[in-house]
Motif scaffolding. Structure first.
Motif, PDB file in Angstrom:
ATOM      1  N   THR A  21      -0.997   0.618  28.086  1.00 24.92           N
ATOM      2  CA  THR A  21      -1.614   1.116  26.859  1.00 24.92           C
ATOM      3  C   THR A  21      -3.065   0.687  26.731  1.00 24.92           C
ATOM      4  O   THR A  21      -3.761   1.158  25.828  1.00 24.92           O
ATOM      5  CB  THR A  21      -0.824   0.610  25.639  1.00 24.92           C
ATOM      6  OG1 THR A  21      -0.683  -0.824  25.721  1.00 24.92           O
ATOM      7  CG2 THR A  21       0.560   1.253  25.577  1.00 24.92           C
ATOM      8  N   ARG A  22      -3.533  -0.178  27.647  1.00 25.31           N
ATOM      9  CA  ARG A  22      -4.918  -0.632  27.568  1.00 25.31           C
ATOM     10  C   ARG A  22      -5.765  -0.278  28.784  1.00 25.31           C
ATOM     11  O   ARG A  22      -6.933  -0.666  28.849  1.00 25.31           O
ATOM     12  CB  ARG A  22      -4.957  -2.159  27.358  1.00 25.31           C
ATOM     13  CG  ARG A  22      -4.412  -2.577  26.008  1.00 25.31           C
ATOM     14  CD  ARG A  22      -4.751  -4.009  25.684  1.00 25.31           C
ATOM     15  NE  ARG A  22      -4.260  -4.385  24.367  1.00 25.31           N
ATOM     16  CZ  ARG A  22      -4.391  -5.597  23.836  1.00 25.31           C
ATOM     17  NH1 ARG A  22      -5.006  -6.555  24.538  1.00 25.31           N
ATOM     18  NH2 ARG A  22      -3.921  -5.856  22.641  1.00 25.31           N
ATOM     19  N   GLY A  23      -5.183   0.438  29.742  1.00 27.04           N
ATOM     20  CA  GLY A  23      -6.006   0.819  30.878  1.00 27.04           C
ATOM     21  C   GLY A  23      -5.219   0.905  32.174  1.00 27.04           C
ATOM     22  O   GLY A  23      -3.976   0.909  32.186  1.00 27.04           O
ATOM     23  N   ARG A  24      -5.966   0.968  33.276  1.00 29.49           N
ATOM     24  CA  ARG A  24      -5.375   1.090  34.613  1.00 29.49           C
ATOM     25  C   ARG A  24      -5.689  -0.172  35.413  1.00 29.49           C
ATOM     26  O   ARG A  24      -6.805  -0.694  35.355  1.00 29.49           O
ATOM     27  CB  ARG A  24      -5.912   2.317  35.332  1.00 29.49           C
ATOM     28  CG  ARG A  24      -5.504   3.629  34.681  1.00 29.49           C
ATOM     29  CD  ARG A  24      -6.000   4.804  35.498  1.00 29.49           C
ATOM     30  NE  ARG A  24      -7.456   4.810  35.597  1.00 29.49           N
ATOM     31  CZ  ARG A  24      -8.149   5.512  36.487  1.00 29.49           C
ATOM     32  NH1 ARG A  24      -7.498   6.243  37.388  1.00 29.49           N
ATOM     33  NH2 ARG A  24      -9.458   5.488  36.500  1.00 29.49           N
ATOM     34  N   TYR A  25      -4.702  -0.620  36.191  1.00 28.13           N
ATOM     35  CA  TYR A  25      -4.834  -1.870  36.931  1.00 28.13           C
ATOM     36  C   TYR A  25      -4.191  -1.733  38.305  1.00 28.13           C
ATOM     37  O   TYR A  25      -3.373  -0.833  38.557  1.00 28.13           O
ATOM     38  CB  TYR A  25      -4.138  -3.014  36.175  1.00 28.13           C
ATOM     39  CG  TYR A  25      -4.614  -3.203  34.761  1.00 28.13           C
ATOM     40  CD1 TYR A  25      -5.706  -4.013  34.485  1.00 28.13           C
ATOM     41  CD2 TYR A  25      -3.981  -2.548  33.698  1.00 28.13           C
ATOM     42  CE1 TYR A  25      -6.157  -4.180  33.176  1.00 28.13           C
ATOM     43  CE2 TYR A  25      -4.423  -2.706  32.401  1.00 28.13           C
ATOM     44  CZ  TYR A  25      -5.513  -3.524  32.144  1.00 28.13           C
ATOM     45  OH  TYR A  25      -5.957  -3.680  30.864  1.00 28.13           O
ATOM     46  N   PHE A  26      -4.578  -2.657  39.172  1.00 31.70           N
ATOM     47  CA  PHE A  26      -3.880  -2.826  40.448  1.00 31.70           C
ATOM     48  C   PHE A  26      -3.105  -4.132  40.357  1.00 31.70           C
ATOM     49  O   PHE A  26      -3.697  -5.205  40.152  1.00 31.70           O
ATOM     50  CB  PHE A  26      -4.866  -2.882  41.616  1.00 31.70           C
ATOM     51  CG  PHE A  26      -4.198  -3.164  42.950  1.00 31.70           C
ATOM     52  CD1 PHE A  26      -3.423  -2.195  43.563  1.00 31.70           C
ATOM     53  CD2 PHE A  26      -4.326  -4.400  43.569  1.00 31.70           C
ATOM     54  CE1 PHE A  26      -2.796  -2.446  44.775  1.00 31.70           C
ATOM     55  CE2 PHE A  26      -3.712  -4.657  44.780  1.00 31.70           C
ATOM     56  CZ  PHE A  26      -2.939  -3.680  45.393  1.00 31.70           C
ATOM     57  N   LEU A  27      -1.791  -4.044  40.480  1.00 34.54           N
ATOM     58  CA  LEU A  27      -0.930  -5.226  40.449  1.00 34.54           C
ATOM     59  C   LEU A  27      -0.575  -5.575  41.883  1.00 34.54           C
ATOM     60  O   LEU A  27       0.018  -4.772  42.602  1.00 34.54           O
ATOM     61  CB  LEU A  27       0.343  -4.945  39.649  1.00 34.54           C
ATOM     62  CG  LEU A  27       1.384  -6.064  39.636  1.00 34.54           C
ATOM     63  CD1 LEU A  27       0.832  -7.316  38.959  1.00 34.54           C
ATOM     64  CD2 LEU A  27       2.666  -5.593  38.943  1.00 34.54           C
ATOM     65  N   LYS A  28      -0.951  -6.758  42.303  1.00 32.97           N
ATOM     66  CA  LYS A  28      -0.679  -7.186  43.673  1.00 32.97           C
ATOM     67  C   LYS A  28       0.432  -8.222  43.691  1.00 32.97           C
ATOM     68  O   LYS A  28       0.401  -9.205  42.952  1.00 32.97           O
ATOM     69  CB  LYS A  28      -1.939  -7.770  44.315  1.00 32.97           C
ATOM     70  CG  LYS A  28      -1.700  -8.218  45.756  1.00 32.97           C
ATOM     71  CD  LYS A  28      -2.986  -8.474  46.485  1.00 32.97           C
ATOM     72  CE  LYS A  28      -2.722  -8.883  47.926  1.00 32.97           C
ATOM     73  NZ  LYS A  28      -3.953  -9.058  48.704  1.00 32.97           N
ATOM     74  N   HIS A  29       1.409  -7.962  44.545  1.00 30.22           N
ATOM     75  CA  HIS A  29       2.484  -8.913  44.798  1.00 30.22           C
ATOM     76  C   HIS A  29       2.139  -9.642  46.085  1.00 30.22           C
ATOM     77  O   HIS A  29       2.122  -9.052  47.161  1.00 30.22           O
ATOM     78  CB  HIS A  29       3.811  -8.171  44.923  1.00 30.22           C
ATOM     79  CG  HIS A  29       4.962  -9.055  45.275  1.00 30.22           C
ATOM     80  ND1 HIS A  29       6.180  -8.563  45.714  1.00 30.22           N
ATOM     81  CD2 HIS A  29       5.111 -10.412  45.262  1.00 30.22           C
ATOM     82  CE1 HIS A  29       7.002  -9.562  45.947  1.00 30.22           C
ATOM     83  NE2 HIS A  29       6.377 -10.696  45.693  1.00 30.22           N
ATOM     84  N   HIS A  30       1.843 -10.924  45.992  1.00 25.84           N
ATOM     85  CA  HIS A  30       1.538 -11.741  47.166  1.00 25.84           C
ATOM     86  C   HIS A  30       2.869 -12.197  47.773  1.00 25.84           C
ATOM     87  O   HIS A  30       3.520 -13.096  47.240  1.00 25.84           O
ATOM     88  CB  HIS A  30       0.702 -12.963  46.774  1.00 25.84           C
ATOM     89  CG  HIS A  30      -0.697 -12.618  46.355  1.00 25.84           C
ATOM     90  ND1 HIS A  30      -1.756 -12.643  47.222  1.00 25.84           N
ATOM     91  CD2 HIS A  30      -1.197 -12.226  45.155  1.00 25.84           C
ATOM     92  CE1 HIS A  30      -2.858 -12.297  46.584  1.00 25.84           C
ATOM     93  NE2 HIS A  30      -2.552 -12.047  45.326  1.00 25.84           N
ATOM     94  N   PHE A  31       3.264 -11.571  48.882  1.00 25.41           N
ATOM     95  CA  PHE A  31       4.592 -11.891  49.416  1.00 25.41           C
ATOM     96  C   PHE A  31       4.570 -12.388  50.854  1.00 25.41           C
ATOM     97  O   PHE A  31       5.609 -12.794  51.372  1.00 25.41           O
ATOM     98  CB  PHE A  31       5.518 -10.666  49.319  1.00 25.41           C
ATOM     99  CG  PHE A  31       5.231  -9.577  50.306  1.00 25.41           C
ATOM    100  CD1 PHE A  31       5.972  -9.453  51.463  1.00 25.41           C
ATOM    101  CD2 PHE A  31       4.216  -8.675  50.065  1.00 25.41           C
ATOM    102  CE1 PHE A  31       5.707  -8.440  52.369  1.00 25.41           C
ATOM    103  CE2 PHE A  31       3.951  -7.657  50.961  1.00 25.41           C
ATOM    104  CZ  PHE A  31       4.695  -7.543  52.126  1.00 25.41           C
ATOM    105  N   ASP A  32       3.423 -12.365  51.531  1.00 23.85           N
ATOM    106  CA  ASP A  32       3.357 -12.884  52.892  1.00 23.85           C
ATOM    107  C   ASP A  32       3.578 -14.393  52.840  1.00 23.85           C
ATOM    108  O   ASP A  32       2.824 -15.116  52.191  1.00 23.85           O
ATOM    109  CB  ASP A  32       1.990 -12.567  53.488  1.00 23.85           C
ATOM    110  CG  ASP A  32       1.845 -13.006  54.937  1.00 23.85           C
ATOM    111  OD1 ASP A  32       2.636 -13.855  55.385  1.00 23.85           O
ATOM    112  OD2 ASP A  32       0.938 -12.514  55.622  1.00 23.85           O
ATOM    113  N   PRO A  33       4.615 -14.913  53.516  1.00 24.12           N
ATOM    114  CA  PRO A  33       4.917 -16.343  53.396  1.00 24.12           C
ATOM    115  C   PRO A  33       3.801 -17.255  53.885  1.00 24.12           C
ATOM    116  O   PRO A  33       3.758 -18.422  53.498  1.00 24.12           O
ATOM    117  CB  PRO A  33       6.188 -16.512  54.246  1.00 24.12           C
ATOM    118  CG  PRO A  33       6.242 -15.313  55.128  1.00 24.12           C
ATOM    119  CD  PRO A  33       5.593 -14.208  54.363  1.00 24.12           C
TER     120      PRO A  33
END
Length: 352
Positions: free
Chosen positions: A48-60
């Protein structure tokens, strides 16, 4: 030889409610996976406030809060120097890393842009690309701590336990034998198996012919992005808009990153490098980074040797059944052969 770091992708829905409560980013409207890239898991998030890139840091190897914090500090400081990056947004507590359910996430502004391969760049734009990487290296030299106080960056294909050490051909011969056995056992046999077998036999012969050219340890070590390639650079129109994915930030021989990036940006579908574009890129890089022709020549030799000994795409395919890199294999495997034949011309393009 190259280590296999990243587990095969598995479905994973980010915990949006818990995450967004940590930010002033509104409520989620849509969340779509971003499917470009091999090693990362990211989402295009509309709220509701904009567009984002959500990054999941999953490399061990890199998904530790301290390592992620270091990446985030680097991008904020580079942004202050005018380098096009997309630093993460702070949460309500001021932190840029959110750990939920044992997983680490970061929220970035969404950058409208597109990826561009080197063949889509004019000579002037190739020079701008080289100058951009030179500015990254020069900027990191200013904003990061003295060398040796951080782990070395690792990239897929890095030989041995120390990235400054070059690959031992004895280890490569053993790996080739193992991969050939895996190709023979694969059923049903297909066209990929046929190409893999051809390239493995071809590479074994090349390596036997050039085994006495193993390079020494790398030098001119400094902070590098660690994974500078077309999928990690966004363009708006003709200009770079943001360098993304700083997971491999670390200390390595700088000129090698410049050569390694050129071998990705400027490889043609059949395997050759576009040497006129490489030349424009390399001139601008040397000027901006302050690198000498001798440093680039040594880097060309080390990256050529790395390519000659590198089979990470086949290891993904045959050791863990991960086919995401398969489309890159024909050009990448042909490049090693072409580069060996045109070694002097490639070196000249980087140092003239």
């Amino acid at each position: 030889m190259p280590r296999l770091r990243v587990p095969p992708p598995v479905p994973h829905a980010p915990p949006l409610g818990a995450l967004l409560r940590r930010y002033r980013a509104g409520s989620a409207l849509t969340c779509e996976p971003v499917d470009q890239g091999l090693l990362n898991r990211g989402y295009r998030l509309c709220t509701t406030r904009g567009r984002y890139f959500l990054k999941h840091h999953f490399d061990p190897e890199t998904a530790h809060p301290a390592a992620i914090d270091r990446q985030h500090r680097a991008t904020r400081r580079l942004a202050d120097l005018g380098v096009p990056v997309a630093p993460p947004l702070p949460g309500r507590d001021g932190r840029t890393v959110a750990v939920v359910g044992g997983h680490a996430y970061a929220l970035h502004p969404w950058i409208d842009g597109r990826h561009r391969h080197g063949g889509q760049l004019t000579p002037t734009q190739c020079g701008r690309l080289g100058a951009l990487l030179g500015a990254v290296h020069a900027g990191l030299e200013q904003v990061m701590p003295a060398h040796g106080r951080a782990p070395a960056a690792r990239t897929e294909g890095t030989p041995g336990p120390d990235p400054a050490e070059s690959a031992d051909p004895a280890d490569t011969f053993a790996l080739i034998d193992d991969l050939l056995a895996r190709v023979r056992r694969h059923r049903p046999a297909d066209s990929f198996d046929e190409l893999a077998r051809h390239r493995l036999l071809e590479r074994r012969a090349l390596l036997a012919r050039h085994a006495d050219r193993r390079p020494p340890r790398g030098d001119a070590v400094g902070w590098v992005h660690g994974d500078f390639h077309p999928f990690n650079l966004l363009y708006k129109g003709d200009a770079p808009a943001a360098i993304v994915d700083w997971d491999r930030l670390g200390v390595r021989p700088r000129a090698e990153e410049a050569v390694r990036a050129a071998a990705i940006f400027f490889v043609r579908p059949g395997g050759p490098l576009d040497l006129p574009r490489v030349r424009a890129y390399a001139r601008a890089y040397r000027r901006t980074a302050g690198a000498t022709p001798s440093q680039l020549a040594a880097a060309v030799h080390r990256v050529w040797w790395e390519r000659l000994n590198d089979f990470w795409m086949l290891r993904w395919h045959y050791e863990r059944g991960d086919t995401r890199a398969d489309p890159q294999f024909p050009a990448a495997s042909a490049l090693a052969v072409w580069w060996t034949r045109e070694y002097d011309a490639v070196c000249d393009a980087f140092v003239e």
